[in-house]
Scaffold this active site. Structure first.
Site, PDB file in Angstrom:
ATOM      1  N   ARG A   1      -5.006   7.670  -0.578  1.00 27.89           N
ATOM      2  CA  ARG A   1      -3.985   6.623  -0.557  1.00 27.89           C
ATOM      3  C   ARG A   1      -4.585   5.286  -0.157  1.00 27.89           C
ATOM      4  O   ARG A   1      -4.313   4.255  -0.771  1.00 27.89           O
ATOM      5  CB  ARG A   1      -2.879   7.024   0.440  1.00 27.89           C
ATOM      6  CG  ARG A   1      -1.678   6.113   0.379  1.00 27.89           C
ATOM      7  CD  ARG A   1      -1.115   6.216  -1.012  1.00 27.89           C
ATOM      8  NE  ARG A   1       0.193   5.633  -1.168  1.00 27.89           N
ATOM      9  CZ  ARG A   1       0.429   4.487  -1.781  1.00 27.89           C
ATOM     10  NH1 ARG A   1      -0.557   3.753  -2.224  1.00 27.89           N
ATOM     11  NH2 ARG A   1       1.665   4.073  -1.957  1.00 27.89           N
TER      12      ARG A   1
ATOM     13  N   CYS B   1      -4.906   1.539  -2.201  1.00 25.52           N
ATOM     14  CA  CYS B   1      -4.471   0.204  -1.757  1.00 25.52           C
ATOM     15  C   CYS B   1      -5.627  -0.793  -1.769  1.00 25.52           C
ATOM     16  O   CYS B   1      -5.442  -1.962  -2.067  1.00 25.52           O
ATOM     17  CB  CYS B   1      -3.881   0.271  -0.339  1.00 25.52           C
ATOM     18  SG  CYS B   1      -2.101   0.599  -0.346  1.00 25.52           S
TER      19      CYS B   1
END
Ligand code: HEC
Length: 304
Positions: free
Chosen positions: A261, A265
């Site tokens: 994750r 980003c």
């Protein structure tokens, strides 16, 4: 008399020790508490606080889609804490959690013997330990994340390490994190030395550093920007942001790790992500986890 002196010296030593121990985490503790206050103020009443916190949102949206009066522990479900519409969808999917099989697969991995007769159960005799990761290892002089601990266990036993983003790594973490959630444990991240404090500071610096031609930092989106809508998603706040990993993302159609994750980003910011077991990534995770200190572990979970 002598006993009295001995007793008071012991007390003094004890007091000095606890003062010292507190010293290393004093700055981080201040950061953590200020952040909670900021988010509690921001999400107390988004409609009323439009000018201060949500200048770009419409009154209608603030009125209809934002929950009010959020407190510290409410923030452990990211964007679903305040977005009413997204929360309804989230709760519907939670009825049939898509990560149950991953927990079972993780349990099998946990009990499976390595070639040398050991297993993950040798490295993690109590599976309900995910709440103490990351910690600072004073001997290695490095941060140990749950991901690096799993791979250390494999390497130390002469096994091949796992891909750090999905598959077996996500499954074994699902099992450990689920056991920790069921045991009702809270994040308990410690900063107990000058070196550990430095690691936290490095992670914090990474989080607040602006990058790329848009000069975005993690904080632009997840502190100042938290609650703002980006396309059809609202940005989750730093507080409680990593209590739920690994997550099953609808976008991935499978379970993935925190590092997967985070690197997403970072790549979205137009940057090259540090390697998942690099000191830089581990320090970032150390900072993030400290900011969730005191909150319940609540994983695995689902996200869009
Ligand atoms: C341009 C804005 C932007 C920047 C910059 C950004 N992110 Fe995100 N991030 C998002 C969006 C959009 C999502 C998905 C919605 C959400 O949950 O916040 C997200 C999701 C996340 C999540 C998952 C939250 C959850 O509830 O599952 C984490 C953790 C995260 N970001 C951490 C970071 C970190 C650490 C950085 C800096 C390295 C960063 N982000 C930089 C936009 C950004």
């Amino acid at each position: 008399m002598l006993l009295k002196i001995a007793k008071s010296t012991a007390l003094l030593v004890l007091a000095a020790y606890s003062l010292n121990a507190a010293d290393f985490s004093a700055g981080a503790e201040k950061d953590r508490i200020e952040m909670i206050k900021y988010f509690e103020a921001k999400f107390a009443d988004p409609e009323k606080n439009k000018d201060r916190f949500f200048p770009y949102s419409t009154e209608e949206e603030l009125k209809n889609d934002y929950a009010k009066g959020l407190k510290h522990n409410d923030f452990n479900i990211g964007t679903y804490a305040f977005s009413k519409d997204a929360k309804a969808q989230y709760e519907a999917i939670k009825e049939m959690p898509p990560y149950e099989d991953a927990i079972d697969a993780g349990e099998e991995l946990y009990n499976k013997k390595f070639a040398n007769g050991n297993s993950f159960a040798t490295c993690f005799p109590d599976p309900a330990v995910a709440n103490i990761y990351p910690y600072y290892d004073e001997k290695k002089k490095d941060v140990v994340t749950l991901t690096s601990a799993v791979n250390d266990c494999l390497r130390d036993n002469g096994e091949k390490e796992f891909n750090t983003q999905k598959g077996d790594m996500a499954n074994i973490q699902a099992y450990l994190v689920n056991a920790t959630t069921e045991a009702g444990k809270k994040f308990d991240i410690k900063i107990q030395s000058e070196a550990a404090k430095k690691a936290y500071e490095n992670g914090k610096e990474y989080y607040y550093t602006q990058r790329g031609y848009l000069k975005l930092s993690c904080a632009t989106c997840h502190v100042q920007g938290a609650g703002q809508r980006v396309r059809n998603e609202k940005l989750s706040p730093l507080t409680g942001q990593i209590t739920q990993f690994p997550v099953h993302r609808l976008k991935w159609e499978e379970l993935g790790t925190l590092e997967r994750r985070l690197s997403g980003c970072i790549v979205d910011q137009g940057q090259v992500s540090p390697k998942d077991e690099s000191t830089q990534m581990k320090e970032l995770v150390y900072f993030l986890a400290y900011m969730s200190n005191g909150m319940s572990i609540d994983g695995p979970d689902i996200r869009k």
